[in-house]
Design a protein around this motif. Structure first.
Motif, PDB file in Angstrom:
ATOM      1  N   LEU A 237      73.413  56.187 102.836  1.00 54.11           N
ATOM      2  CA  LEU A 237      73.947  55.405 101.720  1.00 54.11           C
ATOM      3  C   LEU A 237      73.306  55.853 100.416  1.00 54.11           C
ATOM      4  CD1 LEU A 237      73.936  51.859 103.290  1.00 54.11           C
ATOM      5  CD2 LEU A 237      75.933  53.202 102.657  1.00 54.11           C
ATOM      6  N   TYR A 238      74.094  55.806  99.353  1.00 56.72           N
ATOM      7  CA  TYR A 238      73.619  56.199  98.034  1.00 56.72           C
ATOM      8  C   TYR A 238      74.000  55.133  97.016  1.00 56.72           C
ATOM      9  CZ  TYR A 238      73.164  60.882 100.037  1.00 56.72           C
ATOM     10  OH  TYR A 238      72.809  61.952 100.816  1.00 56.72           O
ATOM     11  N   TRP A 239      73.134  54.951  96.013  1.00 51.29           N
ATOM     12  CA  TRP A 239      73.431  54.064  94.893  1.00 51.29           C
ATOM     13  C   TRP A 239      72.681  54.607  93.687  1.00 51.29           C
ATOM     14  CZ3 TRP A 239      70.703  52.552  99.221  1.00 51.29           C
ATOM     15  CH2 TRP A 239      69.342  52.348  99.044  1.00 51.29           C
ATOM     16  N   LYS A 240      73.062  54.125  92.524  1.00 48.46           N
ATOM     17  CA  LYS A 240      72.466  54.621  91.294  1.00 48.46           C
ATOM     18  C   LYS A 240      71.145  53.909  91.039  1.00 48.46           C
ATOM     19  CE  LYS A 240      73.459  55.635  86.495  1.00 48.46           C
ATOM     20  NZ  LYS A 240      74.442  55.568  85.423  1.00 48.46           N
ATOM     21  N   GLY A 241      70.101  54.553  91.492  1.00 45.22           N
ATOM     22  CA  GLY A 241      68.760  54.051  91.232  1.00 45.22           C
ATOM     23  C   GLY A 241      68.159  54.784  90.047  1.00 45.22           C
ATOM     24  N   SER A 242      66.949  54.451  89.716  1.00 44.17           N
ATOM     25  CA  SER A 242      66.289  55.101  88.577  1.00 44.17           C
ATOM     26  C   SER A 242      66.097  56.599  88.809  1.00 44.17           C
ATOM     27  CB  SER A 242      64.943  54.435  88.309  1.00 44.17           C
ATOM     28  OG  SER A 242      64.124  54.529  89.460  1.00 44.17           O
ATOM     29  N   HIS A 243      66.080  57.004  90.065  1.00 43.44           N
ATOM     30  CA  HIS A 243      65.874  58.410  90.393  1.00 43.44           C
ATOM     31  C   HIS A 243      67.040  59.302  89.950  1.00 43.44           C
ATOM     32  CE1 HIS A 243      68.194  56.715  93.662  1.00 43.44           C
ATOM     33  NE2 HIS A 243      68.587  57.928  93.958  1.00 43.44           N
ATOM     34  N   VAL A 244      68.229  58.727  89.777  1.00 41.95           N
ATOM     35  CA  VAL A 244      69.397  59.527  89.399  1.00 41.95           C
ATOM     36  C   VAL A 244      69.190  60.159  88.021  1.00 41.95           C
ATOM     37  CG1 VAL A 244      71.879  59.489  88.891  1.00 41.95           C
ATOM     38  CG2 VAL A 244      70.994  58.294  90.895  1.00 41.95           C
ATOM     39  N   LYS A 245      68.675  59.389  87.083  1.00 46.27           N
ATOM     40  CA  LYS A 245      68.405  59.947  85.744  1.00 46.27           C
ATOM     41  C   LYS A 245      67.362  61.047  85.829  1.00 46.27           C
ATOM     42  CE  LYS A 245      69.003  60.185  81.343  1.00 46.27           C
ATOM     43  NZ  LYS A 245      70.120  60.976  80.879  1.00 46.27           N
ATOM     44  N   ASN A 246      66.376  60.879  86.704  1.00 48.45           N
ATOM     45  CA  ASN A 246      65.365  61.920  86.896  1.00 48.45           C
ATOM     46  C   ASN A 246      65.983  63.199  87.470  1.00 48.45           C
ATOM     47  OD1 ASN A 246      63.407  60.153  85.974  1.00 48.45           O
ATOM     48  ND2 ASN A 246      62.817  59.516  88.033  1.00 48.45           N
ATOM     49  N   ILE A 247      66.911  63.035  88.395  1.00 44.12           N
ATOM     50  CA  ILE A 247      67.606  64.191  88.981  1.00 44.12           C
ATOM     51  C   ILE A 247      68.402  64.913  87.897  1.00 44.12           C
ATOM     52  CG2 ILE A 247      69.444  64.880  90.580  1.00 44.12           C
ATOM     53  CD1 ILE A 247      68.500  62.510  92.379  1.00 44.12           C
ATOM     54  N   ILE A 248      69.140  64.156  87.097  1.00 44.22           N
ATOM     55  CA  ILE A 248      69.929  64.750  86.010  1.00 44.22           C
ATOM     56  C   ILE A 248      69.012  65.506  85.049  1.00 44.22           C
ATOM     57  CG2 ILE A 248      71.327  64.209  83.969  1.00 44.22           C
ATOM     58  CD1 ILE A 248      72.554  61.901  85.661  1.00 44.22           C
ATOM     59  N   ASN A 249      67.892  64.884  84.673  1.00 45.12           N
ATOM     60  CA  ASN A 249      66.951  65.537  83.754  1.00 45.12           C
ATOM     61  C   ASN A 249      66.373  66.819  84.341  1.00 45.12           C
ATOM     62  OD1 ASN A 249      67.322  63.665  81.722  1.00 45.12           O
ATOM     63  ND2 ASN A 249      65.620  62.386  82.382  1.00 45.12           N
ATOM     64  N   THR A 250      66.118  66.822  85.638  1.00 44.05           N
ATOM     65  CA  THR A 250      65.625  68.032  86.305  1.00 44.05           C
ATOM     66  C   THR A 250      66.664  69.137  86.237  1.00 44.05           C
ATOM     67  OG1 THR A 250      64.198  66.761  87.785  1.00 44.05           O
ATOM     68  CG2 THR A 250      64.785  68.991  88.492  1.00 44.05           C
ATOM     69  N   PHE A 251      67.921  68.805  86.514  1.00 42.29           N
ATOM     70  CA  PHE A 251      68.973  69.817  86.443  1.00 42.29           C
ATOM     71  C   PHE A 251      69.157  70.332  85.010  1.00 42.29           C
ATOM     72  CE2 PHE A 251      70.818  68.063  90.537  1.00 42.29           C
ATOM     73  CZ  PHE A 251      70.479  69.192  91.278  1.00 42.29           C
ATOM     74  N   ILE A 252      69.064  69.463  84.039  1.00 45.41           N
ATOM     75  CA  ILE A 252      69.166  69.888  82.636  1.00 45.41           C
ATOM     76  C   ILE A 252      68.021  70.853  82.305  1.00 45.41           C
ATOM     77  CG2 ILE A 252      68.933  69.111  80.237  1.00 45.41           C
ATOM     78  CD1 ILE A 252      70.421  66.521  81.133  1.00 45.41           C
ATOM     79  N   GLU A 253      66.825  70.518  82.768  1.00 46.08           N
ATOM     80  CA  GLU A 253      65.658  71.368  82.518  1.00 46.08           C
ATOM     81  C   GLU A 253      65.810  72.734  83.185  1.00 46.08           C
ATOM     82  OE1 GLU A 253      61.089  71.231  83.970  1.00 46.08           O
ATOM     83  OE2 GLU A 253      61.829  69.394  83.019  1.00 46.08           O
ATOM     84  N   VAL A 254      66.287  72.748  84.419  1.00 49.89           N
ATOM     85  CA  VAL A 254      66.394  73.992  85.180  1.00 49.89           C
ATOM     86  C   VAL A 254      67.579  74.837  84.720  1.00 49.89           C
ATOM     87  CG1 VAL A 254      66.856  74.950  87.491  1.00 49.89           C
ATOM     88  CG2 VAL A 254      65.204  73.095  87.204  1.00 49.89           C
ATOM     89  N   LEU A 255      68.725  74.194  84.506  1.00 52.82           N
ATOM     90  CA  LEU A 255      69.948  74.940  84.220  1.00 52.82           C
ATOM     91  C   LEU A 255      70.300  75.039  82.738  1.00 52.82           C
ATOM     92  CD1 LEU A 255      72.126  73.573  87.140  1.00 52.82           C
ATOM     93  CD2 LEU A 255      71.022  75.812  86.983  1.00 52.82           C
ATOM     94  N   GLY A 256      69.694  74.204  81.933  1.00 54.99           N
ATOM     95  CA  GLY A 256      69.968  74.249  80.500  1.00 54.99           C
ATOM     96  C   GLY A 256      71.433  74.035  80.199  1.00 54.99           C
ATOM     97  N   LYS A 257      72.000  74.902  79.385  1.00 56.26           N
ATOM     98  CA  LYS A 257      73.397  74.758  78.963  1.00 56.26           C
ATOM     99  C   LYS A 257      74.386  74.937  80.115  1.00 56.26           C
ATOM    100  CE  LYS A 257      73.828  79.559  77.398  1.00 56.26           C
ATOM    101  NZ  LYS A 257      74.331  80.074  78.620  1.00 56.26           N
ATOM    102  N   ASP A 258      73.951  75.468  81.244  1.00 58.66           N
ATOM    103  CA  ASP A 258      74.847  75.643  82.394  1.00 58.66           C
ATOM    104  C   ASP A 258      75.119  74.333  83.130  1.00 58.66           C
ATOM    105  OD1 ASP A 258      75.151  78.389  82.005  1.00 58.66           O
ATOM    106  OD2 ASP A 258      73.373  78.842  83.198  1.00 58.66           O
ATOM    107  N   PHE A 259      74.303  73.320  82.860  1.00 52.02           N
ATOM    108  CA  PHE A 259      74.511  72.024  83.508  1.00 52.02           C
ATOM    109  C   PHE A 259      75.451  71.176  82.654  1.00 52.02           C
ATOM    110  CE2 PHE A 259      73.329  67.572  84.443  1.00 52.02           C
ATOM    111  CZ  PHE A 259      73.655  67.562  85.789  1.00 52.02           C
TER     112      PHE A 259
END
Length: 163
Positions: A134-156
């Motif tokens: 099961l999945y739900w929008k917890g506080s970790h989702v924003k952290n995941i998004i921020n990690t992808f933004i950091e890693v992928l930059g403009k590609d995300f």
């Protein structure tokens, strides 16, 4: 684009799945089975094994040899080679554990499967019918998004994230 990540790329497979990219991964699998799956399902092999990569290339199969030991560098390499349009990203639509597609589910159907506070703080739930996760929008989702933004930059494609 469909991938099969070999046993050395578990973290990369999980991240690709979080991005909604069809990525099979087996912790224990023989090389012959890997090649069979790549052929049968028309997948691109992601590997760090130069011998396996070479075997696939000799058979005319698509294989991508990753040089880095780190998932973030691996993810950037896969993006630069294969992911050329933001519409290929469907954030949090696949199970990060088993690769099955996630489906919306009402809280009434899962109310006994999640902690009570989760029911009070969320109104949107996703379920994997492949493994039951099961999945739900917890506080970790924003952290995941921020990690992808950091890693992928403009590609995300942050603007496409609707979770």
């Amino acid at each position: 684009m469909k991938f099969l990540a070999d046993r050395m790329l578990g973290r990369l497979a999980k991240k690709l799945r979080m991005l909604g990219i069809d990525t099979m991964y087996y912790n224990i699998i023989e090389e012959g089975e890997i090649i069979e799956i790549v052929v049968k399902e028309k997948r691109v092999l992601l590997t760090r094994d130069s011998e396996l990569h070479s075997r696939c290339m000799k058979k005319g199969l698509e294989s991508f040899l990753l040089k880095s030991n780190y998932w973030d560098s691996q993810l950037r390499a896969v993006f630069h080679r294969f992911i050329n349009r933001s519409d290929q990203i469907n954030f949090l639509t696949r199970c990060s554990h088993c690769n099955s597609l996630l489906e919306s589910v009402s809280y009434k159907k899962i109310k006994y499967e999640v902690p009570e506070y989760v029911l009070f703080t969320n109104d949107q739930f996703l379920k994997c019918y492949g493994c039951g996760q099961l999945y739900w929008k917890g506080s970790h989702v924003k952290n995941i998004i921020n990690t992808f933004i950091e890693v992928l930059g403009k590609d995300f494609p942050e603007e496409r994230i609707k979770y």
